[in-house]
Structure formats: structure tokens, C-alpha cells
Design an enzyme around this catalytic site. Structure first.
Site, PDB file in Angstrom:
ATOM      1  N   HIS A 181       0.399  -0.762   0.505  1.00  0.00           N
ATOM      2  CA  HIS A 181      -0.219  -0.303   0.209  1.00  0.00           C
ATOM      3  C   HIS A 181       0.784   1.273   0.196  1.00  0.00           C
ATOM      4  O   HIS A 181       0.363   2.258   0.677  1.00  0.00           O
ATOM      5  CB  HIS A 181      -1.062   0.113   1.512  1.00  0.00           C
ATOM      6  CG  HIS A 181      -2.006  -1.117   0.910  1.00  0.00           C
ATOM      7  ND1 HIS A 181      -3.181  -0.897   0.823  1.00  0.00           N
ATOM      8  CD2 HIS A 181      -1.738  -2.608   1.713  1.00  0.00           C
ATOM      9  CE1 HIS A 181      -4.341  -1.450   0.513  1.00  0.00           C
ATOM     10  NE2 HIS A 181      -3.411  -2.717   1.275  1.00  0.00           N
ATOM     11  N   ASN A 241     -10.335  -2.496   2.380  1.00  0.00           N
ATOM     12  CA  ASN A 241     -10.486  -2.525   1.098  1.00  0.00           C
ATOM     13  C   ASN A 241     -11.196  -2.442   0.368  1.00  0.00           C
ATOM     14  O   ASN A 241     -12.646  -2.004   0.704  1.00  0.00           O
ATOM     15  CB  ASN A 241      -9.291  -4.390   0.775  1.00  0.00           C
ATOM     16  CG  ASN A 241      -7.678  -3.986   0.898  1.00  0.00           C
ATOM     17  OD1 ASN A 241      -7.094  -3.708   1.304  1.00  0.00           O
ATOM     18  ND2 ASN A 241      -7.682  -5.702   1.119  1.00  0.00           N
TER      19      ASN A 241
HETATM   20  C1  HEM Z   1      -2.247 -10.888   7.363  1.00  0.00           C
HETATM   21  C2  HEM Z   1      -2.704 -10.275   6.513  1.00  0.00           C
HETATM   22  C3  HEM Z   1      -2.454  -8.862   6.933  1.00  0.00           C
HETATM   23  C4  HEM Z   1      -0.434  -8.384   6.573  1.00  0.00           C
HETATM   24  C5  HEM Z   1       0.458  -9.255   7.225  1.00  0.00           C
HETATM   25  C6  HEM Z   1      -0.712  -6.614   6.209  1.00  0.00           C
HETATM   26  C7  HEM Z   1       0.322  -6.622   6.458  1.00  0.00           C
HETATM   27  C8  HEM Z   1       0.503  -5.019   5.974  1.00  0.00           C
HETATM   28  C9  HEM Z   1       1.372  -3.590   6.449  1.00  0.00           C
HETATM   29  C10 HEM Z   1       2.782  -4.270   6.916  1.00  0.00           C
HETATM   30  C11 HEM Z   1       0.640  -2.737   5.703  1.00  0.00           C
HETATM   31  C12 HEM Z   1       1.950  -0.919   6.270  1.00  0.00           C
HETATM   32  C13 HEM Z   1       1.319  -0.496   6.551  1.00  0.00           C
HETATM   33  C14 HEM Z   1       2.424   0.632   7.327  1.00  0.00           C
HETATM   34  O1  HEM Z   1       3.656   0.960   6.663  1.00  0.00           O
HETATM   35  O2  HEM Z   1       1.491   1.554   7.659  1.00  0.00           O
HETATM   36  C15 HEM Z   1      -0.451  -3.085   5.706  1.00  0.00           C
HETATM   37  C16 HEM Z   1      -1.091  -1.870   4.414  1.00  0.00           C
HETATM   38  C17 HEM Z   1      -2.642  -1.749   4.996  1.00  0.00           C
HETATM   39  N1  HEM Z   1      -3.152  -2.918   4.630  1.00  0.00           N
HETATM   40 FE1  HEM Z   1      -2.577  -4.268   5.603  1.00  0.00          FE
HETATM   41  N2  HEM Z   1      -1.771  -6.922   5.470  1.00  0.00           N
HETATM   42  C18 HEM Z   1      -2.890  -7.962   6.014  1.00  0.00           C
HETATM   43  C19 HEM Z   1      -3.993  -7.992   5.401  1.00  0.00           C
HETATM   44  C20 HEM Z   1      -5.142  -6.718   4.652  1.00  0.00           C
HETATM   45  C21 HEM Z   1      -6.006  -7.345   4.517  1.00  0.00           C
HETATM   46  C22 HEM Z   1      -7.019  -8.516   4.726  1.00  0.00           C
HETATM   47  C23 HEM Z   1      -6.585  -5.941   4.233  1.00  0.00           C
HETATM   48  C24 HEM Z   1      -7.638  -5.277   4.124  1.00  0.00           C
HETATM   49  C25 HEM Z   1      -9.056  -4.784   5.049  1.00  0.00           C
HETATM   50  C26 HEM Z   1      -5.477  -4.943   4.028  1.00  0.00           C
HETATM   51  C27 HEM Z   1      -5.382  -3.336   4.290  1.00  0.00           C
HETATM   52  C28 HEM Z   1      -4.372  -2.656   4.247  1.00  0.00           C
HETATM   53  C29 HEM Z   1      -4.173  -1.049   4.067  1.00  0.00           C
HETATM   54  C30 HEM Z   1      -5.935  -0.452   3.309  1.00  0.00           C
HETATM   55  C31 HEM Z   1      -2.964  -0.783   3.813  1.00  0.00           C
HETATM   56  C32 HEM Z   1      -2.666   0.643   3.952  1.00  0.00           C
HETATM   57  C33 HEM Z   1      -3.320   1.184   5.450  1.00  0.00           C
HETATM   58  C34 HEM Z   1      -2.703   2.592   4.775  1.00  0.00           C
HETATM   59  O3  HEM Z   1      -3.278   3.053   4.072  1.00  0.00           O
HETATM   60  O4  HEM Z   1      -1.651   3.530   5.272  1.00  0.00           O
HETATM   61  N3  HEM Z   1      -4.380  -5.698   4.866  1.00  0.00           N
HETATM   62  N4  HEM Z   1      -0.722  -4.036   5.586  1.00  0.00           N
END
Ligand code: HEM
Length: 492
Positions: A65, A138
């Protein structure tokens, strides 16, 4: 001059240039040299400071992201759900809460085009009176895998090949050929909605199951859904190529320009709820993130509206330094045992401590607007001004007490330690139903995208056969069509 009023802030800008420590700068054009031709003197502190700051302007981009756009606004409750939750910001219709929202693509870098086929992030930070609530969702209501153990491998497969630095289909269909639970997500990603027209015309979903808890302690599983009032619009491949070719920031621009023009994007929030006592009534596991909850059995209930009416002032402060985390909840909203959510609870704040530093929650965009207090402090870049003498708990000198107790799910947890898969996988039914709900031309485009992915030269016969078998189990005719176009035999 009131020396205590001064903080680094553009609200207190001096009319002339200064160094970071406030010394006047009388020449911001030329370096300090010996004579007019040089050499440059190291004692030109202003020059050294200017270059040193510049050299450090970038912080690590998000692992996923990385590419995003944000905006601010408010959430307003329109329907009373106080019987389901004691969350203060949902207490009654009319209550408004300030929010910041970040939309994003998932896989590619910070400056990548916004026209790629990729899920979109839809993250909302509610600055409530009881602390922040982050709904980190999402645009699709399901996810690729149901166990966080697989997430890093999944992301590696979707990211560019570490050798060529190109996203390659053979790596994607190889990885997911081991994961039939991903089929449902692919009926969204390889559908027309796989490339949203922009961020205003897409839905959002909390994806994972959370729990709402009432004042009396009654728990309900909940899924959150955002529906845009201006409708859902997507780009077909040719349109995406054209738009992306002329403006690789078209979605960021659309969001910014709409808000600047007073055309404020709006979404309605709906929930679906299940009484945990009824969780065994379905042929799927309601806590399985690869499943949707059928709306004819579990209807959408309206809750409120989200309006984005203010552009951010500064991209670095309010986008790069923004930190959302699914574990940031408020009383009245709790996690569920959804295994993927449980992993997410750990991962976000962990990466943010690395990406932004241990005091990332003190950054203005991330800090609660509600008053807060604890004895977690110091560390790199602490900028909280404290004047207490008692920094331990409990103390007879310090009146700070525990907050009032609020309910959390009280269900008994039982089971032996194990590493295993869930019982009701049911990987094929919902993807088949969704494919059959498409009009014929939409089905055709879905098939074409799969043919393209499976036609990658490096995709083996074995991998193609597995995919044909999977899609046949979801929908026989879909499997047959894929097989015949790939000159393969349909199989089960
Ligand atoms: C175990 C599964 C998941 C892991 C380990 C994971 C991990 C991460 C990590 C490490 C980031 C970066 C955060 C940052 O640097 O600030 C991120 C961002 C993000 N993830 Fe996940 N994610 C997972 C599943 C999901 C799922 C299922 C969704 C949807 C519901 C999702 C939605 C997002 C969104 C929207 C961001 C961006 C947030 C922003 O705008 O700063 N992720 N995720």
C-alpha cells in the site's frame, strides 16, 4: 516574545529564512567559499544543514500500500445501533466524528500508476472522544488467504520478481495454485472492478470480521461496508492504458480536484451482524476472510455516512506519516478470532515502529484528539512535553486511575495448541456463484484475463491443470471454457 509559545510550526513562520535552530540566513543562494570560485568551506553550517536535511527527506515506503492519497472529513451516524455497541462515536444519530482517510493501491511503489489491476486500500481513522478507531479495509469484501502465515509469501509472489524487478504472472499463478481459498478474491480482482475508475467510485469493506459489544456485554460479529453515493465505476483495460499513459496520478488528482471544487465524495456505511451463538448455522465459517456473508440471509443495515470535505495540507505529514492499524479500536468494537485479523493485529504497529519510529503515534495525524495518558515515553524523536514527577504506577502521589471498565467478548476459549487449517474451507461455492452472477460479456472478460495469466510462457502444464480443476469446481462451464481455450482437457 513568549518563549514557550514557539513550536516548529508554519503558524509561527518568520518573514525571513533561518536555520533549523532559528538563526537568520542572509544568503540562501551561494555557498560560503574561499574567493568567488571556491573551494567550499565546511564551516558553512547553513549549507551543511540544508544538504543533510535534503539527504534524509525520504522515509521507507510502506511494504504494501505504498501508493496512496488521503483526504479529511467527517463520519455522521444516521441510524441508531446503540443496542449493538457501546461505542461512543456511534451513540446516536447526528453524532459527527472527524476522520482522515487514505486510499491506496497495494503492490507497487510509492510513485506507481494508479491504473493497475490491484486491490485498493480504504483506510479510515476516526478521531473519537474515546481514542482513535482505525477501519483498515480494502475495496473488495474478501481476501486472498485466510492465515497470516501466508501473507509475506503472498506479497512476495505478487510483487516484482526479485531478479527482473517485473511483476510476472507465472509467479502469481504458481503461488496461488497452492491456495484454492484465493478463488473468491480473484472473482473480484480479475473482474471489471479490478481497476476502479478512481477512489471516489469504489466500495470499501472492513473485510475481516470484528465484534460489536453492547453496554450489557452482548457480542455480535460484524462486517463493515462502505457504498459510494456516486456509484461504482471501473476502467476496462483499454481505458486504463489510455488514462495511465497520460496521468499516472489520475486517482489522486480526481480526489483532490473533486474536494477542491466542493464536490465532496460520500459513502454510506452499512453493517452485517451475526449472533456468535449462530455461527455454526452456515456452510462456511463466518470468521473465514475468504467468504462474504450472503446479504439475503444477513442483510445490510445502514449506520452512517462518510463525507470527505477537506484536502490534506501536506502530503508527507498526512499521507506518508499516516499510520493505520487494525488493532486500534475503541470500547464497543473488538476483534474476532478471524486468524488473518489476529495476525494483522501484530503486523501494522510493528512495521510502523520501524517505518516511522517508536513515537509514530505522537505524529499529529496519528495522535488521538482525545486526551490520553500513560507512562510509555521517550525513545527516538519523542516530542511530547511532559512535566510530571511521577512516571510509574501505582502511586499515592498521582491521581491518575484506571479508566472505567468496558465490556469485551466473554466467550470461553477452548482447544489444543495446533497449526492447522479451518474445518469448513468451502473454497469453490461462493466464487462459482459470483461468476454465474456476471452478465455474459463480463464473464467473457473474466475468462480472457485468466487466459492471459495462464498463457505466460513459464506457466507449466501442471499449474494450468490445477487452475482448470479449481475453476471447474467453482463452475463447470467456466472450467470447460478455460480448458478449451488453453487446448487442455477439462479436469476435476
Ligand atoms: C495478515 C494479513 C496482513 C498483513 C500482515 C498486512 C500487513 C500490512 C502492512 C505491514 C502494511 C503497511 C502498514 C504501514 O506501513 O503503515 C499494510 C497496509 C495496509 N493493509 Fe494490510 N496486511 C494484511 C492484510 C490486509 C487485509 C485483509 C486488508 C484489507 C482489509 C489490508 C489492508 C491494508 C491497508 C488498507 C493498508 C494501507 C493503510 C494505509 O493507507 O496506510 N491488509 N498491511
Amino acid at each position: 516574545m513568549d518563549p514557550y509559545k514557539y513550536r516548529p510550526s508554519s503558524a509561527y513562520n518568520s518573514p525571513f529564512f533561518t536555520t533549523n535552530s532559528g538563526a537568520p540566513v542572509w544568503n540562501n543562494n551561494s555557498s560560503l567559499t574561499v574567493g568567488s570560485r571556491g573551494p567550499v568551506l565546511l564551516e558553512d553550517y547553513h549549507l551543511v544543514e540544508k544538504l543533510a536535511n535534503f539527504d534524509r527527506e525520504r522515509i521507507p515506503e510502506r511494504v504494501v500500500h505504498a501508493r496512496g492519497a488521503s483526504a479529511k472529513g467527517f463520519f455522521e451516524v444516521t441510524h441508531d445501533i446503540s443496542q449493538l455497541t457501546c461505542a461512543d462515536f456511534l451513540r446516536s444519530p447526528g453524532v459527527q466524528t472527524p476522520v482522515i482517510v487514505r486510499f491506496s493501491t497495494v503492490i507497487h511503489e510509492r510513485g506507481s500508476p494508479e491504473t493497475l489491476r490491484d486491490p485498493r486500500g480504504f483506510a479510515v481513522k476516526f478521531y473519537t472522544r474515546e481514542g482513535n478507531f482505525d477501519m483498515v479495509g480494502n475495496n473488495f469484501p474478501v481476501f486472498f488467504v485466510r492465515d497470516g502465515m501466508k501473507f509475506p509469501d503472498m506479497v512476495h509472489a505478487l510483487k516484482p520478481n526479485p531478479k527482473s524487478h517485473i511483476q510476472e504472472n507465472w509467479r502469481i499463478v504458481d503461488f496461488f495454485s497452492h491456495h484454492p481459498e484465493s478463488l473468491h478474491m480473484f472473482t473480484f480482482l480479475f473482474d471489471d472492478i479490478g481497476i476502479p475508475q478512481d477512489y471516489r467510485h469504489m466500495e470499501g469493506s472492513g473485510v475481516n470480521t470484528y465484534t460489536l459489544i453492547s453496554k450489557t456485554g452482548k457480542a455480535h460479529y460484524v462486517k463493515f461496508h462502505w457504498k459510494p453515493t456516486c456509484g461504482v465505476k471501473s476502467l476496462l483495460e483499454e481505458e486504463a492504458i489510455k488514462i495511465g499513459g497520460s496521468n499516472h496520478s489520475h486517482a489522486t488528482q480526481d480526489l483532490y480536484d473533486s474536494i477542491a471544487a466542493g464536490n465532496y465524495p460520500e459513502w454510506k456505511l452499512f453493517i452485517q451482524t451475526i449472533d456468535p451463538d449462530h455461527e455454526d448455522r452456515f456452510d462456511f465459517d463466518p470468521l473465514d476472510v475468504t467468504k462474504t456473508w450472503p446479504e439475503d440471509i444477513i442483510p445490510l443495515q445502514p449506520v452512517g455516512r462518510l463525507v470527505l470535505n477537506k484536502n490534506i495540507d501536506n502530503f508527507f505529514n498526512e499521507n506518508e506519516q499516516l499510520a493505520f492499524c487494525p488493532s486500534i479500536v475503541v470500547p464497543g468494537i473488538y476483534y474476532s478470532d478471524d486468524k488473518l485479523l489476529q495476525t494483522r493485529i501484530f503486523s501494522y504497529s510493528d512495521t510502523q515502529r520501524h517505518r516511522l519510529g517508536p513515537n509514530y503515534l505522537q505524529l499529529p495525524a496519528n495522535a488521538p484528539k482525545a486526551s490520553h495518558h500513560n507512562n510509555h515515553y521517550d525513545g527516538f524523536m519523542n516530542f511530547m512535553h511532559r512535566d510530571e514527577e511521577v512516571d510509574y504506577f501505582p502511586s499515592r502521589y498521582d491521581p491518575v486511575r484506571h479508566a472505567e471498565r468496558y465490556p469485551i467478548p466473554s466467550a470461553l476459549l477452548k482447544g489444543k495448541r495446533e497449526k492447522s487449517i479451518i474445518e469448513k474451507e468451502n473454497n469453490f461455492k461462493q466464487p462459482g456463484e459470483r461468476y454465474r452472477s456476471f452478465a455474459p460479456d463480463r464473464q467473457e472478460r473474466f475468462i480472457r484475463r485468466w487466459i492471459e495469466a495462464l498463457s505466460d510462457k513459464r506457466v507449466t502444464y501442471e499449474i494450468r491443470s490445477i487452475w482448470i480443476s479449481y475453476w471447474s469446481q467453482a463452475d463447470k462451464s467456466l472450467g470447460q471454457k478455460l480448458a478449451s481455450r488453453l487446448n487442455m482437457r477439462p479436469s476435476m
